[in-house]
Design an enzyme around this catalytic site. Sequence first.
Site, short mmCIF file in Angstrom:
data_model
loop_
_atom_site.label_atom_id
_atom_site.label_comp_id
_atom_site.label_asym_id
_atom_site.label_seq_id
_atom_site.Cartn_x
_atom_site.Cartn_y
_atom_site.Cartn_z
N ASP A 129 0.82 -1.21 0.00
CA ASP A 129 0.00 0.00 0.00
C ASP A 129 0.86 1.27 0.00
OD1 ASP A 129 -2.23 1.55 0.12
OD2 ASP A 129 -2.69 1.14 2.22
N GLU A 189 -3.13 -0.39 -8.48
CA GLU A 189 -3.99 0.74 -8.13
C GLU A 189 -3.19 2.03 -8.19
OE1 GLU A 189 -6.88 0.54 -4.98
OE2 GLU A 189 -6.21 2.44 -4.12
N LYS A 226 -8.65 9.31 9.41
CA LYS A 226 -8.61 7.88 9.73
C LYS A 226 -9.48 7.51 10.94
CE LYS A 226 -4.71 7.42 7.09
NZ LYS A 226 -4.47 6.42 6.09
N HIS A 231 -9.85 5.37 0.11
CA HIS A 231 -8.81 5.23 1.13
C HIS A 231 -9.28 5.81 2.47
CE1 HIS A 231 -5.15 4.75 -1.74
NE2 HIS A 231 -6.19 4.04 -2.11
ZN ZN Z 1 -4.48 6.91 0.38
#
Ligand code: ZN
Length: 513
Positions: free
Chosen positions: A185, A294, A336, A369
């Site tokens: 990632d 991605e 987040k 995300h």
């Molecule tokens: Zn991101």
Amino acid sequence: MENKKINIHDIHAWWNKAYSAGLQTEKDLLDKEPNHFIDLIYPDSVNSFEDIVFVLAKTGASRALIIFNENSCGFFGHFYKAGKNKMWFCQTDHQNAVLLRKLFPFTAPSSLKNEELTFGMGDRLDFASPGHLRTIKEYNAAPVLAQQSVRELTLTGRTYAEAIDSATWAVFQEGYRKPWGADGDHLKTPEMVREALGVGTTMITADISDYIRDEYAAADSTAVREAYNELDDYYRKRIERKYLENGYRFDTNEEFRFSAENLARIALIYKEALDFAGVLFTAGREVKSDFDFEVSIDETETPTSPQAHIFVQGELKNASIEFVSLAPRFIGEFQKGIDYIGDTLEFEKAFRTHAAIARYSGGYKISVHSGSDKFSVFPIIGKETLGHFHIKTSGTSWLEALRVVAEASPELFRRLYTFAVDVFPITSSHYYVTPDFNKLYGIDNRSDNELAEALDNPHDRRILHIAYGEIFKNESMKEELHTVLQENTERYYDILMKHFHKHLEKLGAKRKQ
Ligand code: ZN
């Protein structure tokens, strides 16, 4: 699941009795042995290979792969024999994980290109994946279990290989036989892409945001024109022909056009980043012929406009970069571990357009995300993409682990909480979060059984979320945390199931029939 040859309940009882009585054939090993008292044989882990039965058992603070045979099939471990019962106790380490993936291919990650809904479920602690699997197996959705960014690996002191091994054991433990992915990632260099694919990731998230020239978003027309005119002649002619001549009409009945200035501006903002996406893609192809690529342009200031999205996907295709998903920067804030911050109606309108562009342009997935806990916009994401999307979560599973700690060891939770507040000046340099310290739920004046409620407050959540790196650096705290989780694995799985059920339901994921 019950296996014909092995009744796990019988084995469990028989073994513990024999083990407690001092059963041992290789006497010299006795003192050096790890604990092989079986607490639990995971019922879904019963598997056989050429008539040899394998199970995964919880043995005190760790787990063991048990093989019911004289021959260990190449796995490393300790051999026990009592009467006609012969068995190997093998460690759940890297060497054995490599072999397990060969013998049982479902324990190896694979491409999720053909899956409609893919769900990134990062596990920083190596304890969460079984809980993730128990949830996702009820839905038509595929998990990306080993999903770690370089930042997370650095802060947790782990490697990609370790994250994949951890997922492999979880998959075996839960008997999960459908495809699952492993995501390198937010990778920013060709070296990292090669390394991640080299150790077995099946997905690469190329983070090209360092090359996005956001300053052109606010530059005046003259500056844009001058900078644009310095770009290569052929390049300019090509993109002008491609983007200026036609309008774009989508199935949402919206139509978009580029003005000359708009195109110039977008080209200036994204050209370098797109060139770099090519560098990362090519690096990946040197290692693996097939992986899920991605492209992420989310870590930037300006929300991605429809025209920018059209341009980015168009240029990726022009460069023959085969991508499975694209992460735009959405309107509003995706901090987040907490809900969406912003106007949900505005989000809906903009997101609908992004989803329509993806459909119009070949059906890649829109990737969301910092996707955990965005309950107020989940229905929009599910509906507008018609269930075809990728979403990433990670820190939220860490926060739910703290819920286990709050319940099981209030004293440790209080210390972790105080520590998280103390190190906030350090941890907030790694993450963009904006908690309001005046709105904390807090721990002072709270009774032990109220502590878990701190995890329902978006301000406390953000402080605790980003503290994981500093907490893991503190060896004794990390160990105490691990002990609590080891003693409460099933409770942790249950808490995760509740949390992720809520995610999948709000996202409109279909339940398996
Ligand atoms: Zn991101």
